[in-house]
Design a protein around this motif. Structure first.
Motif, PDB file in Angstrom:
ATOM      1  N   MET A   1      45.416  55.621  39.157  1.00 55.70           N
ATOM      2  CA  MET A   1      44.692  55.141  37.972  1.00 55.70           C
ATOM      3  C   MET A   1      43.519  56.054  37.638  1.00 55.70           C
ATOM      4  O   MET A   1      43.262  56.331  36.462  1.00 55.70           O
ATOM      5  CB  MET A   1      44.219  53.713  38.192  1.00 55.70           C
ATOM      6  CG  MET A   1      45.349  52.699  38.144  1.00 55.70           C
ATOM      7  SD  MET A   1      44.712  51.032  38.331  1.00 55.70           S
ATOM      8  CE  MET A   1      45.662  50.491  39.723  1.00 55.70           C
ATOM      9  N   LYS A   2      42.817  56.532  38.658  1.00 53.43           N
ATOM     10  CA  LYS A   2      41.697  57.443  38.414  1.00 53.43           C
ATOM     11  C   LYS A   2      42.200  58.747  37.812  1.00 53.43           C
ATOM     12  O   LYS A   2      41.593  59.283  36.878  1.00 53.43           O
ATOM     13  CB  LYS A   2      40.936  57.719  39.709  1.00 53.43           C
ATOM     14  CG  LYS A   2      40.174  56.531  40.256  1.00 53.43           C
ATOM     15  CD  LYS A   2      39.082  56.055  39.323  1.00 53.43           C
ATOM     16  CE  LYS A   2      37.887  56.954  39.416  1.00 53.43           C
ATOM     17  NZ  LYS A   2      36.772  56.510  38.579  1.00 53.43           N
ATOM     18  N   LEU A   3      43.322  59.250  38.312  1.00 48.25           N
ATOM     19  CA  LEU A   3      43.886  60.475  37.766  1.00 48.25           C
ATOM     20  C   LEU A   3      44.357  60.286  36.326  1.00 48.25           C
ATOM     21  O   LEU A   3      44.372  61.223  35.537  1.00 48.25           O
ATOM     22  CB  LEU A   3      45.052  60.967  38.634  1.00 48.25           C
ATOM     23  CG  LEU A   3      44.650  61.541  39.990  1.00 48.25           C
ATOM     24  CD1 LEU A   3      45.877  61.784  40.851  1.00 48.25           C
ATOM     25  CD2 LEU A   3      43.851  62.826  39.818  1.00 48.25           C
ATOM     26  N   ALA A   4      44.739  59.063  35.979  1.00 47.78           N
ATOM     27  CA  ALA A   4      45.172  58.759  34.609  1.00 47.78           C
ATOM     28  C   ALA A   4      43.975  58.557  33.683  1.00 47.78           C
ATOM     29  O   ALA A   4      44.151  58.283  32.497  1.00 47.78           O
ATOM     30  CB  ALA A   4      46.058  57.522  34.608  1.00 47.78           C
ATOM     31  N   GLY A   5      42.750  58.635  34.227  1.00 52.09           N
ATOM     32  CA  GLY A   5      41.566  58.560  33.401  1.00 52.09           C
ATOM     33  C   GLY A   5      40.919  57.200  33.292  1.00 52.09           C
ATOM     34  O   GLY A   5      39.997  57.012  32.492  1.00 52.09           O
ATOM     35  N   ARG A   6      41.369  56.235  34.083  1.00 52.93           N
ATOM     36  CA  ARG A   6      40.751  54.916  34.031  1.00 52.93           C
ATOM     37  C   ARG A   6      39.474  54.915  34.839  1.00 52.93           C
ATOM     38  O   ARG A   6      39.378  55.561  35.868  1.00 52.93           O
ATOM     39  CB  ARG A   6      41.717  53.860  34.556  1.00 52.93           C
ATOM     40  CG  ARG A   6      42.934  53.806  33.652  1.00 52.93           C
ATOM     41  CD  ARG A   6      43.814  52.633  33.738  1.00 52.93           C
ATOM     42  NE  ARG A   6      43.174  51.357  33.877  1.00 52.93           N
ATOM     43  CZ  ARG A   6      43.778  50.333  34.449  1.00 52.93           C
ATOM     44  NH1 ARG A   6      44.984  50.457  34.928  1.00 52.93           N
ATOM     45  NH2 ARG A   6      43.176  49.178  34.544  1.00 52.93           N
ATOM     46  N   ARG A   7      38.483  54.174  34.354  1.00 51.29           N
ATOM     47  CA  ARG A   7      37.214  54.059  35.074  1.00 51.29           C
ATOM     48  C   ARG A   7      37.426  53.283  36.367  1.00 51.29           C
ATOM     49  O   ARG A   7      38.348  52.492  36.488  1.00 51.29           O
ATOM     50  CB  ARG A   7      36.181  53.335  34.225  1.00 51.29           C
ATOM     51  CG  ARG A   7      35.713  54.119  33.024  1.00 51.29           C
ATOM     52  CD  ARG A   7      34.712  53.338  32.239  1.00 51.29           C
ATOM     53  NE  ARG A   7      34.842  51.917  32.557  1.00 51.29           N
ATOM     54  CZ  ARG A   7      33.871  51.033  32.482  1.00 51.29           C
ATOM     55  NH1 ARG A   7      32.713  51.382  32.074  1.00 51.29           N
ATOM     56  NH2 ARG A   7      34.057  49.770  32.780  1.00 51.29           N
ATOM     57  N   GLY A   8      36.533  53.493  37.324  1.00 50.79           N
ATOM     58  CA  GLY A   8      36.635  52.854  38.629  1.00 50.79           C
ATOM     59  C   GLY A   8      36.739  51.348  38.570  1.00 50.79           C
ATOM     60  O   GLY A   8      37.602  50.748  39.186  1.00 50.79           O
ATOM     61  N   ASP A   9      35.855  50.680  37.792  1.00 50.33           N
ATOM     62  CA  ASP A   9      35.871  49.222  37.728  1.00 50.33           C
ATOM     63  C   ASP A   9      37.194  48.717  37.155  1.00 50.33           C
ATOM     64  O   ASP A   9      37.766  47.759  37.646  1.00 50.33           O
ATOM     65  CB  ASP A   9      34.716  48.692  36.871  1.00 50.33           C
ATOM     66  CG  ASP A   9      33.367  48.938  37.508  1.00 50.33           C
ATOM     67  OD1 ASP A   9      33.322  49.223  38.732  1.00 50.33           O
ATOM     68  OD2 ASP A   9      32.362  48.850  36.799  1.00 50.33           O
TER      69      ASP A   9
ATOM     70  N   ALA B   1      40.053  50.307  37.191  1.00 50.87           N
ATOM     71  CA  ALA B   1      41.127  50.634  38.130  1.00 50.87           C
ATOM     72  C   ALA B   1      41.180  49.600  39.263  1.00 50.87           C
ATOM     73  O   ALA B   1      42.250  49.180  39.667  1.00 50.87           O
ATOM     74  CB  ALA B   1      40.931  52.038  38.708  1.00 50.87           C
ATOM     75  N   PHE B   2      40.019  49.168  39.747  1.00 44.91           N
ATOM     76  CA  PHE B   2      39.996  48.191  40.832  1.00 44.91           C
ATOM     77  C   PHE B   2      40.566  46.849  40.411  1.00 44.91           C
ATOM     78  O   PHE B   2      41.080  46.110  41.236  1.00 44.91           O
ATOM     79  CB  PHE B   2      38.573  47.985  41.377  1.00 44.91           C
ATOM     80  CG  PHE B   2      38.260  48.863  42.540  1.00 44.91           C
ATOM     81  CD1 PHE B   2      39.014  48.807  43.697  1.00 44.91           C
ATOM     82  CD2 PHE B   2      37.197  49.739  42.485  1.00 44.91           C
ATOM     83  CE1 PHE B   2      38.735  49.598  44.793  1.00 44.91           C
ATOM     84  CE2 PHE B   2      36.889  50.536  43.573  1.00 44.91           C
ATOM     85  CZ  PHE B   2      37.646  50.477  44.715  1.00 44.91           C
ATOM     86  N   GLN B   3      40.499  46.515  39.133  1.00 44.61           N
ATOM     87  CA  GLN B   3      41.024  45.225  38.677  1.00 44.61           C
ATOM     88  C   GLN B   3      42.522  45.120  38.949  1.00 44.61           C
ATOM     89  O   GLN B   3      43.025  44.037  39.187  1.00 44.61           O
ATOM     90  CB  GLN B   3      40.761  45.048  37.170  1.00 44.61           C
ATOM     91  CG  GLN B   3      39.300  44.986  36.811  1.00 44.61           C
ATOM     92  CD  GLN B   3      38.593  43.807  37.447  1.00 44.61           C
ATOM     93  OE1 GLN B   3      39.162  42.727  37.601  1.00 44.61           O
ATOM     94  NE2 GLN B   3      37.352  43.999  37.857  1.00 44.61           N
ATOM     95  N   ASP B   4      43.235  46.245  38.907  1.00 43.51           N
ATOM     96  CA  ASP B   4      44.686  46.216  39.073  1.00 43.51           C
ATOM     97  C   ASP B   4      45.156  46.466  40.501  1.00 43.51           C
ATOM     98  O   ASP B   4      46.339  46.389  40.775  1.00 43.51           O
ATOM     99  CB  ASP B   4      45.338  47.280  38.151  1.00 43.51           C
ATOM    100  CG  ASP B   4      45.129  46.933  36.691  1.00 43.51           C
ATOM    101  OD1 ASP B   4      44.976  45.729  36.382  1.00 43.51           O
ATOM    102  OD2 ASP B   4      45.127  47.867  35.865  1.00 43.51           O
ATOM    103  N   VAL B   5      44.243  46.807  41.396  1.00 38.46           N
ATOM    104  CA  VAL B   5      44.642  47.148  42.767  1.00 38.46           C
ATOM    105  C   VAL B   5      44.877  45.889  43.571  1.00 38.46           C
ATOM    106  O   VAL B   5      44.321  44.887  43.434  1.00 38.46           O
ATOM    107  CB  VAL B   5      43.563  48.028  43.441  1.00 38.46           C
ATOM    108  CG1 VAL B   5      43.872  48.218  44.916  1.00 38.46           C
ATOM    109  CG2 VAL B   5      43.506  49.373  42.757  1.00 38.46           C
TER     110      VAL B   5
END
Length: 159
Positions: A145-153, A155-159
């Motif tokens: 997700m980070k490599l796809a450009g999503r912000r950390g917060d 990205a964590f919502q989907d983990v």
């Protein structure tokens, strides 16, 4: 690993030690990963999108590692976290002379040909601080997700 291990031979460092994971990509395109202890590396990802373990945790909870320690005359104290001689959870490290000969600096080595693995996009190397809180799959998905450009917060919502 052996050369670093020798650096701990000084009596001032008898109870000092460290886990280690080293990764190298050779000019031939071969990925080499070696580790001792519970620092870990994963390659992301296989054809099914799952992370590939490039290391194995060397901990007293592992039956093979516990048998190795006991075969050398040592003991693994059971508990919430099994420990070698009641002191340390890892069974391989550099240093830790006070636990010779039970702890080993001999690494496990992973070899992979990057040309034969087109789905391997990246490697994550981290210590137990990460792996004790996130699974390999969670780390892999977060990194994707980070490599796809999503912000950390986000990205964590989907983990």
């Amino acid at each position: 690993f052996a050369r670093v291990d020798v650096a701990f031979d000084d009596a001032r460092h008898a109870s000092s030690g460290a886990t280690a994971t080293v990764a190298v990509v050779a000019a031939s395109g071969t990925l080499l990963v070696a580790n001792v202890g519970d620092s870990r590396a994963i390659v992301c990802c296989d054809a099914n999108g799952e992370p590939v373990a490039a290391t194995r945790d060397h901990v007293a909870a592992d039956p093979d590692e516990a048998a190795r320690i006991e075969g050398l005359g040592g003991r693994v104290e059971q508990g919430r976290v099994p420990r070698v001689e009641g002191k340390i959870a890892v069974t391989r490290s550099v240093g830790n002379r006070d636990l010779d000969p039970y702890l080993s600096a001999a690494p496990d080595v992973f070899v992979g040909d990057l040309a034969e693995q087109p789905t391997w996009r990246f490697l994550v190397v981290a210590t137990d601080g990460l792996w004790d809180t996130m699974s390999s799959g969670e780390v892999s998905r977060f990194a994707e997700m980070k490599l796809a450009g999503r912000r950390g917060d986000d990205a964590f919502q989907d983990v």
